[in-house]
Design a protein around this motif. Sequence first.
Motif: not given
Length: 118
Positions: A45-72
Motif C-alpha cells: 500500500a505504501d508503494s503506491i504513493s511512493a511510486n507516484i511521487a518518484e515518477g513525478e520526480g523523474r521529469y520525463n514522461f517515459q520514466d513517469n509512466r513506468r513508475f505509475i505502472k509500478i504503482a498500479r
Amino acid sequence: MGRPNFERLEVYKLSEKLADEIWQIVKGWDYFTKDTIGKQIVRAADSISANIAEGEGRYNFQDNRRFIKIARGSLYETINWLSRAYKRNLLTNEQTKLLNPIIDELSPKLNAYLKSIG
C-alpha cells in the motif's frame, strides 16, 4: 522550493488515504499476523504513493509512466493482500466497507493518470 506537484494530485492523496487506513488496521493485529501478512500489505500500500511521487520526480514522461505502472502493480498487490486478509478473518465487514470505496475510486484514477502522461 515549493511543494512537489505530486502532493496536489488526487490519485496521490487517495493512495495515501488507502495506505493510512491499512496502517491503522494492521496496527491492531497480533504479532504473527503483523509479521507475515501485515508487513506485506503495508509495504504494498505504501508503494503506491511512493511510486507516484518518484515518477513525478523523474521529469520525463517515459520514466513517469513506468513508475505509475509500478504503482498500479502495487495497488493490485494490495488488493490481493486485502483479499487474503479478509478470507483469513483479519478484516471486519466495517473495515472492508471502508477500504473498498477507496480502492474502487483509486484504480480508475490511477489508470486515467497513466493515460494522461505524455
